[in-house]
Design a protein around this motif. Structure first.
Motif, PDB file in Angstrom:
ATOM      1  N   CYS A   1       0.871  -1.169   0.000  1.00  0.00           N
ATOM      2  CA  CYS A   1       0.000   0.000   0.000  1.00  0.00           C
ATOM      3  C   CYS A   1       0.906   1.216   0.000  1.00  0.00           C
ATOM      4  O   CYS A   1       1.658   1.435   0.960  1.00  0.00           O
ATOM      5  CB  CYS A   1      -0.918   0.012   1.227  1.00  0.00           C
ATOM      6  SG  CYS A   1      -1.834   1.569   1.383  1.00  0.00           S
TER       7      CYS A   1
ATOM      8  N   LEU B   1      -1.564  -1.158  -3.971  1.00  0.00           N
ATOM      9  CA  LEU B   1      -2.661  -0.241  -3.690  1.00  0.00           C
ATOM     10  C   LEU B   1      -2.117   1.179  -3.587  1.00  0.00           C
ATOM     11  O   LEU B   1      -1.213   1.446  -2.795  1.00  0.00           O
ATOM     12  CB  LEU B   1      -3.335  -0.655  -2.370  1.00  0.00           C
ATOM     13  CG  LEU B   1      -4.501   0.196  -1.852  1.00  0.00           C
ATOM     14  CD1 LEU B   1      -5.669   0.165  -2.839  1.00  0.00           C
ATOM     15  CD2 LEU B   1      -4.935  -0.309  -0.476  1.00  0.00           C
TER      16      LEU B   1
ATOM     17  N   LEU C   1      -2.883   5.111  -2.751  1.00  0.00           N
ATOM     18  CA  LEU C   1      -3.832   5.970  -2.047  1.00  0.00           C
ATOM     19  C   LEU C   1      -3.239   7.371  -1.916  1.00  0.00           C
ATOM     20  O   LEU C   1      -2.112   7.533  -1.445  1.00  0.00           O
ATOM     21  CB  LEU C   1      -4.138   5.408  -0.658  1.00  0.00           C
ATOM     22  CG  LEU C   1      -4.834   4.030  -0.640  1.00  0.00           C
ATOM     23  CD1 LEU C   1      -4.930   3.501   0.781  1.00  0.00           C
ATOM     24  CD2 LEU C   1      -6.217   4.118  -1.275  1.00  0.00           C
TER      25      LEU C   1
ATOM     26  N   ASN D   1      -8.540   5.878   6.010  1.00  0.00           N
ATOM     27  CA  ASN D   1      -8.773   5.259   4.712  1.00  0.00           C
ATOM     28  C   ASN D   1      -7.612   4.357   4.308  1.00  0.00           C
ATOM     29  O   ASN D   1      -7.818   3.286   3.721  1.00  0.00           O
ATOM     30  CB  ASN D   1      -8.985   6.348   3.651  1.00  0.00           C
ATOM     31  CG  ASN D   1      -9.411   5.787   2.315  1.00  0.00           C
ATOM     32  OD1 ASN D   1     -10.434   5.097   2.207  1.00  0.00           O
ATOM     33  ND2 ASN D   1      -8.635   6.065   1.280  1.00  0.00           N
TER      34      ASN D   1
ATOM     35  N   ASP E   1      -8.130   1.175   6.357  1.00  0.00           N
ATOM     36  CA  ASP E   1      -9.341   0.452   5.944  1.00  0.00           C
ATOM     37  C   ASP E   1      -9.179  -0.182   4.572  1.00  0.00           C
ATOM     38  O   ASP E   1      -9.557  -1.350   4.365  1.00  0.00           O
ATOM     39  CB  ASP E   1     -10.542   1.407   5.931  1.00  0.00           C
ATOM     40  CG  ASP E   1     -10.977   1.824   7.330  1.00  0.00           C
ATOM     41  OD1 ASP E   1     -10.533   1.184   8.311  1.00  0.00           O
ATOM     42  OD2 ASP E   1     -11.755   2.806   7.441  1.00  0.00           O
ATOM     43  N   LYS E   2      -8.640   0.559   3.618  1.00  0.00           N
ATOM     44  CA  LYS E   2      -8.472   0.035   2.263  1.00  0.00           C
ATOM     45  C   LYS E   2      -7.451  -1.094   2.216  1.00  0.00           C
ATOM     46  O   LYS E   2      -7.613  -2.070   1.466  1.00  0.00           O
ATOM     47  CB  LYS E   2      -8.057   1.159   1.309  1.00  0.00           C
ATOM     48  CG  LYS E   2      -9.128   2.200   1.056  1.00  0.00           C
ATOM     49  CD  LYS E   2     -10.329   1.619   0.327  1.00  0.00           C
ATOM     50  CE  LYS E   2     -11.335   2.709  -0.021  1.00  0.00           C
ATOM     51  NZ  LYS E   2     -12.542   2.156  -0.697  1.00  0.00           N
TER      52      LYS E   2
ATOM     53  N   GLU F   1      -9.158  -4.109   3.729  1.00  0.00           N
ATOM     54  CA  GLU F   1     -10.189  -4.572   2.792  1.00  0.00           C
ATOM     55  C   GLU F   1      -9.579  -5.362   1.643  1.00  0.00           C
ATOM     56  O   GLU F   1     -10.128  -6.393   1.210  1.00  0.00           O
ATOM     57  CB  GLU F   1     -10.953  -3.359   2.255  1.00  0.00           C
ATOM     58  CG  GLU F   1     -12.051  -3.698   1.246  1.00  0.00           C
ATOM     59  CD  GLU F   1     -12.709  -2.445   0.687  1.00  0.00           C
ATOM     60  OE1 GLU F   1     -12.986  -2.423  -0.536  1.00  0.00           O
ATOM     61  OE2 GLU F   1     -12.925  -1.483   1.461  1.00  0.00           O
ATOM     62  N   LYS F   2      -8.434  -4.906   1.137  1.00  0.00           N
ATOM     63  CA  LYS F   2      -7.816  -5.549  -0.024  1.00  0.00           C
ATOM     64  C   LYS F   2      -6.954  -6.749   0.355  1.00  0.00           C
ATOM     65  O   LYS F   2      -7.000  -7.792  -0.306  1.00  0.00           O
ATOM     66  CB  LYS F   2      -6.964  -4.539  -0.804  1.00  0.00           C
ATOM     67  CG  LYS F   2      -6.395  -5.096  -2.114  1.00  0.00           C
ATOM     68  CD  LYS F   2      -5.762  -4.014  -2.942  1.00  0.00           C
ATOM     69  CE  LYS F   2      -5.252  -4.543  -4.279  1.00  0.00           C
ATOM     70  NZ  LYS F   2      -6.348  -5.081  -5.141  1.00  0.00           N
TER      71      LYS F   2
END
Length: 300
Positions: free
Chosen positions: A72, A102, A104, A116, A119-120, A123-124
């Protein structure tokens, strides 16, 4: 082939040389090979802030090189993040897939952005194993004339955002017995004139690192920091230096750093990935200078 190391046994009358098999100490040939460098082979998930440039981007690329296959990457500049993503994929020898990076964007001083990011990622990928807090800025000026607004901006980005994002990641890091690496500075452990607010912010990051390491040690979560010296990035230009000033600053670094040069982002990234890896499994609460010896010398 058995490997032996030479040790000595003391008695009251003489010193006796003993040849002990190396694997007696837990270091077989395979073990030596595996432990010789940082590596990631267990599907680790790394979250890296400030990943659009500088040390953050360098760390992301190094993680990809060393086998992290789920990233991320957070930063303010989406185009720069995409460049980091592209380089990570290229340097991973096709082990890292685009869908597993990911991206962001946003300002990490905004709590909703930090939330976020977490959370992202969950989630992923379902977990967080590594957090690298690399987002940061620098501003210069003497205390007498530097505005309190500059102080607030430095503390918000360099300290508050680190605390907030780390707090949000802690429950997930406990589950994976993960690792945090904070990007601090030699300015956190040494004082320098005309960058007092910056020094204060990095000193705060250092103490946060040490205190958090103590709190999370019972949960198997390690927390360390790297403290770079002058490293060739864009942070100083963004902090107000023009091209001529920056060239002079880098030239000056040849005198202020005992190794005679400024550092490169990959050199800091090497330290970050080591501290995040299992090869540093007995290290926590460490402030790790990567500064060409700058922290050892007196002002001149």
């Amino acid at each position: 082939m058995m490997i032996f190391i030479k040790t000595k046994s003391l008695s009251s009358l003489f010193v006796k040389t003993i040849y002990t098999p190396l694997n007696t100490f837990g270091f077989g040939r395979a073990s030596l090979r595996v432990r010789s460098m940082a590596s990631f082979t267990n599907g680790e998930v790394a979250v890296i802030t400030g990943a659009s440039s500088g040390i953050g981007a360098g760390a992301a690329i190094k993680f990809a090189q060393l086998g992290v296959t789920k990233l991320c990457l957070a930063g303010r500049n989406v185009d720069a993040l995409k460049e980091t993503q592209k380089t990570c994929i290229e340097m991973s020898n096709d082990k890292l897939k685009e869908e597993n990076v990911l991206l962001l964007t946003g300002d990490v001083t905004d709590v909703s952005i930090s939330k976020n990011i977490v959370d992202k990622t969950i989630e992923k990928f379902g977990q967080i194993d590594i957090l690298v807090n690399s987002a940061g800025i620098i501003k210069s000026g003497p205390f007498e004339t530097s505005s309190v607004a500059n102080f607030d901006e430095l503390m918000n980005i360099n300290v508050r955002s680190v605390v907030v994002l780390t707090q949000l990641c802690i429950p997930h890091l406990k589950k994976t017995k993960g690792s945090v690496v904070n990007v601090s500075s030699v300015n956190g452990i040494r004082s320098f004139a005309n960058v007092g607010y910056y020094c204060m912010s990095k000193a705060a990051v250092d103490m946060f690192t040490k205190c958090l390491a103590l709190e999370l040690a019972p949960d198997g979560v390690r927390v360390n920091a790297v403290n770079p010296g002058v490293v060739v990035t864009n942070i100083h230009k963004r902090g107000g230096m023009d091209d001529e000033q920056y060239r002079g600053f880098l030239e000056r670094a040849k005198q202020t750093h005992p190794l005679g040069r400024p550092g490169e982002t990959e050199e800091v990234a090497n330290a970050i990935t080591f501290l995040a890896s299992k090869q540093a499994s007995f290290m926590t609460g460490n402030l790790t200078p990567v500064d060409g010896g700058r922290n050892c010398v007196c002002p001149r």
